[in-house]
Design a protein around this motif. Structure first.
Motif, mmCIF file in Angstrom:
data_model
loop_
_atom_site.group_PDB
_atom_site.id
_atom_site.type_symbol
_atom_site.label_atom_id
_atom_site.label_comp_id
_atom_site.label_asym_id
_atom_site.label_seq_id
_atom_site.Cartn_x
_atom_site.Cartn_y
_atom_site.Cartn_z
ATOM 1 N N SER A 389 83.515 13.946 -25.785
ATOM 2 C CA SER A 389 83.374 13.896 -27.236
ATOM 3 C C SER A 389 81.927 13.817 -27.673
ATOM 4 N N ALA A 390 81.032 13.408 -26.771
ATOM 5 C CA ALA A 390 79.628 13.253 -27.130
ATOM 6 C C ALA A 390 78.777 14.414 -26.664
ATOM 7 N N LEU A 391 79.311 15.268 -25.803
ATOM 8 C CA LEU A 391 78.511 16.307 -25.181
ATOM 9 C C LEU A 391 78.881 17.688 -25.708
ATOM 10 N N VAL A 392 77.917 18.594 -25.653
ATOM 11 C CA VAL A 392 78.108 19.978 -26.087
ATOM 12 C C VAL A 392 78.028 20.879 -24.857
ATOM 13 N N LYS A 393 79.115 21.554 -24.551
ATOM 14 C CA LYS A 393 79.201 22.416 -23.372
ATOM 15 C C LYS A 393 78.630 21.711 -22.144
ATOM 16 N N PRO A 394 79.180 20.553 -21.781
ATOM 17 C CA PRO A 394 78.585 19.764 -20.696
ATOM 18 C C PRO A 394 78.773 20.409 -19.334
ATOM 19 N N VAL A 395 77.866 20.063 -18.442
ATOM 20 C CA VAL A 395 77.950 20.458 -17.038
ATOM 21 C C VAL A 395 78.144 19.180 -16.223
ATOM 22 N N THR A 396 79.204 19.113 -15.455
ATOM 23 C CA THR A 396 79.462 17.966 -14.592
ATOM 24 C C THR A 396 78.980 18.291 -13.186
ATOM 25 N N VAL A 397 78.084 17.456 -12.669
ATOM 26 C CA VAL A 397 77.558 17.614 -11.311
ATOM 27 C C VAL A 397 78.009 16.403 -10.512
ATOM 28 N N ASN A 398 78.827 16.648 -9.500
ATOM 29 C CA ASN A 398 79.430 15.567 -8.732
ATOM 30 C C ASN A 398 79.089 15.754 -7.259
ATOM 31 N N VAL A 399 78.378 14.779 -6.696
ATOM 32 C CA VAL A 399 78.060 14.790 -5.266
ATOM 33 C C VAL A 399 78.897 13.691 -4.621
ATOM 34 N N GLY A 400 80.037 14.071 -4.048
ATOM 35 C CA GLY A 400 80.952 13.079 -3.499
ATOM 36 C C GLY A 400 81.877 12.558 -4.574
ATOM 37 N N ARG A 401 82.887 11.798 -4.181
ATOM 38 C CA ARG A 401 83.840 11.247 -5.140
ATOM 39 C C ARG A 401 83.181 10.181 -5.997
ATOM 40 N N ALA A 402 83.504 10.205 -7.288
ATOM 41 C CA ALA A 402 82.993 9.172 -8.177
ATOM 42 C C ALA A 402 83.521 7.814 -7.732
ATOM 43 N N GLY A 403 82.606 6.877 -7.465
ATOM 44 C CA GLY A 403 83.012 5.556 -7.018
ATOM 45 C C GLY A 403 83.036 5.388 -5.521
ATOM 46 N N ALA A 404 82.694 6.440 -4.772
ATOM 47 C CA ALA A 404 82.684 6.332 -3.310
ATOM 48 C C ALA A 404 81.409 5.631 -2.849
ATOM 49 N N ALA A 405 81.499 4.965 -1.719
ATOM 50 C CA ALA A 405 80.348 4.280 -1.147
ATOM 51 C C ALA A 405 79.539 5.249 -0.290
ATOM 52 N N SER A 406 78.257 4.969 -0.158
ATOM 53 C CA SER A 406 77.392 5.807 0.664
ATOM 54 C C SER A 406 77.805 5.700 2.130
ATOM 55 N N LEU A 407 77.777 6.841 2.809
ATOM 56 C CA LEU A 407 78.139 6.868 4.228
ATOM 57 C C LEU A 407 77.031 6.319 5.111
ATOM 58 N N ASP A 408 75.865 6.040 4.525
ATOM 59 C CA ASP A 408 74.745 5.486 5.297
ATOM 60 C C ASP A 408 74.799 3.964 5.380
ATOM 61 N N ILE A 409 75.843 3.365 4.822
ATOM 62 C CA ILE A 409 75.966 1.904 4.817
ATOM 63 C C ILE A 409 77.048 1.483 5.806
ATOM 64 N N ILE A 410 76.693 0.576 6.706
ATOM 65 C CA ILE A 410 77.666 -0.002 7.638
ATOM 66 C C ILE A 410 78.316 -1.198 6.945
ATOM 67 N N GLN A 411 79.580 -1.067 6.605
ATOM 68 C CA GLN A 411 80.277 -2.116 5.871
ATOM 69 C C GLN A 411 81.035 -3.028 6.836
#
Length: 628
Positions: A389-411
């Motif tokens: 609703s706030a954007l005009v012809k928006p472009v969504t750029v997604n690198v990985g799933r939204a909310g996913a943790a970085s794979l470089d972190i040992i949890q």
């Protein structure tokens, strides 16, 4: 005799009428009446259609079987129409339901969740009061002077798709600018490239940068989603700096003018860090002869009188938190009349229910179209839908799933009793060398942990919302300068704190939302480096957050401890594909659905409570002593 014989051969085809002698005399000499070959008798339309059908069959253009099918189909349609006229509406409705395809339980669940999501959405568009009042809607994106190199555009869309696939970039939108894998091809000044290489060790753009920078430089509205430490800040600060320099070169800013761009942040620490990045790059550009860009830091806890000189000269960029920004705009210290660039950093928090009114109040000060950007590592679907609703012809750029943790972190997740957590911290600190960040949920725990570590000889500082701005700045600066080994903090430091040397993050307690967990552990493992995240859990943790944690560990291919594996997942549904429809569409948690999302229920109750309060105010109920 001639007349009677002629009449006998040609019987009348129409109703006869009384004719005069003159008429009869005329007919005797009319060749059209006497000519037998010219007469064509009338043939009913049904006979003509049958004759045409027989003619086609004779020419083998339509087989007898096809003709039978057509005739049968017309008969069935006529019978159905006749039956429908005699059937009741109830009978017709039941028949239609019988012909509808049977939906699976998973499809029914998705429909139910979509309806639930509609129950709690933003009621108004994210726009200024002028735009809402006049019904102003922008159909075209902002235009800039930047264009991609011609040699790059000549490669074609198939080459661009291969690049996106190589770097696992998902894009959505119209006329998406091409990804660019080298900074010099983005037409970025050489002094900035040298600064990034020498001071930051950045030689090539990260996935979010190689697609995000061309989108922002093109003037397009954007939703940027990437894991923590992926370089999102550069995507929205560098283009703003270049736009500000271009505007200053066209016509220098004077007193009362500006800003050209506004960046809003959820915390003071993140705003201060972003402000420092812009100032540093502005100094680098100024050293090469470019106009000096003035940035104003607008946050609580600092004396704005110290920045009057900057305001007096005219400001190009404002980096702010919502509360102080709203106060400055209401006092007319500066205006947003010339602002054409708006960015929400950590946008999921900026547009969450608690920030909605502040953000809307700020939006009311805009007078024209602006380029709007939203960035975060956790961007639930509800925020993405609202952003449209706030954007005009928006472009969504997604690198990985939204909310996913970085794979470089040992949890690492460990079960620790509540009373044993403080003493166990000393053992956890031995896993890695400093610096280390310890996160706790409330202020009292932060103070207790800091005091305990100091008594044990550990150089620790603490930060939370109850400390003064001077104390918070001292804690951050001493930690970044390696004068202190451990930083103990609440979630106020979990978003945007960019310190690449952090090797270990310890969660003293599990946060109530999985989004906060992702932001916390994202303070380590940044820019390709490996980090460790240790999390204490116990019986005080809710089962829902533990289920979310279990699914997050599985997604990141981390070791899941036995006590998490033993938790049953009653809400797990069969999906049509990997990651398709899994998790909660409201908060992004993977271990539950929106139908049992605690955050959704809380926000719904909050909205209901606010509605009742507004209703009471409108009726004059409450606060007035009960006069009638």
């Amino acid at each position: 005799m001639a007349d009677s014989s002629s009449t006998a051969r040609n019987p009348p085809t129409k109703r006869p009428r009384a004719a005069s002698d003159a008429d009869d005399h005329d007919h005797d000499h009319d060749p059209a009446v006497d000519d037998d070959d010219e007469y064509v008798p009338y043939v009913p339309i049904r006979q003509r259609k049958q004759a045409k059908l027989a003619h086609l069959q004779a020419r083998n253009l339509l087989s007898t079987s096809e003709a039978d099918v057509e005739e049968k189909k017309r008969a069935e349609e006529a019978a159905a129409a006749a039956a429908a006229r005699t059937q009741s509406l109830m009978a017709q409705t039941m028949k239609l339901k019988e012909t509808e395809p049977v939906k699976s339980s998973y499809e029914l669940q998705l429909e139910k969740e979509a309806e639930l999501l509609k129950q709690l959405v933003m009621k108004r568009k994210l726009a200024s009061d002028k735009e809402l009042a006049k019904g102003i809607q922008y159909s075209e994106a902002m235009r800039t002077s930047w264009t991609p190199p011609r040699t790059l555009m000549a490669r074609g869309e198939p080459a661009f798709e291969r690049t996106r696939k190589k770097y696992h970039i998902l894009v959505d939108g119209e006329d998406i600018p091409p990804p660019i894998t080298r900074f010099n091809e983005m037409k970025i000044p050489q002094c900035i490239l040298d600064y990034l290489k020498q001071a930051k060790g950045i030689e090539r753009p990260t996935p979010i940068q190689l697609q995000g920078l061309p989108v922002v430089l093109s003037g397009r509205d954007m939703i940027g989603i990437a894991f923590t430490g992926s370089g999102k800040t550069l995507v929205f600060t560098l283009p703003l700096l270049l736009f500000a320099i271009e505007e200053e070169m066209k016509l220098p800013f004077q007193e009362g003018e500006g800003p050209i761009g506004l960046i809003m942040c959820p915390s003071r620490e993140l705003a201060k860090q972003t402000h420092e990045i812009i100032c540093t790059m502005a100094d680098v550009m100024a050293s090469t002869g470019a106009p000096h860009i003035r940035s104003l830091l607008c946050i609580g806890g600092i004396n704005m009188a110290d920045q009057r000189n900057t305001i007096r000269q005219g400001i190009h960029v404002v980096v702010a938190t919502p509360g102080r920004l709203q106060d400055m705009l209401e006092k007319k210290r500066f205006t947003l009349a010339n602002c054409k660039y708006l960015c929400f950093d950590e946008a999921d928090r900026m547009i969450d229910m608690g920030f909605e009114e502040d953000v809307r109040n700020v939006m009311s000060f805009f007078t024209g179209q602006r380029q709007t950007l939203l960035f975060s590592a956790t961007m639930p679907k509800k925020i993405q839908n609202f952003a449209q609703s706030a954007l005009v012809k928006p472009v969504t750029v997604n690198v990985g799933r939204a909310g996913a943790a970085s794979l470089d972190i040992i949890q690492q997740v460990e079960y620790v009793a509540p009373e044993a957590r403080t003493t166990y911290l000393l053992e956890c600190l031995q896993k890695t060398p400093p610096p280390v960040v310890i996160f706790a949920e409330n202020k009292h725990d932060v103070d207790d942990i800091q005091e305990f570590l100091l008594t044990k000889g550990v150089k620790a500082v603490g930060i939370h919302g109850g400390k003064t701005q001077e104390e918070r700045e001292f804690a951050i600066s001493s930690f970044k300068s390696f004068k202190r080994d451990v930083l103990v903090a609440t979630d106020v430091a979990s978003k945007g704190l960019d310190f690449n040397e952090i090797q270990h993050v310890i969660n003293y307690d599990m946060p109530k939302e999985i989004e906060d967990y992702v932001h916390r552990i994202g303070r380590t493992g940044r820019r390709g480096k490996t980090g460790v995240a240790t999390t204490f859990i116990n019986t005080e943790c809710s089962e829902q957050i533990l289920l979310d944690l279990k699914h997050l560990l599985r997604e990141a291919k981390q070791k899941v401890p036995p006590f998490l594996l033993s938790i049953e997942d009653p809400t797990e549904l069969e999906s049509s594909g990997p990651g398709d429809g899994q998790g909660c569409s409201y908060c992004g948690g993977l271990g539950h659905r929106i139908s049992n999302c605690p955050k959704f229920e809380l926000d719904k109750r909050t909205e209901f409570g606010n509605s009742k309060e507004k209703y009471a105010e409108g009726r004059g109920i409450g606060g007035g002593g009960g006069d009638y």
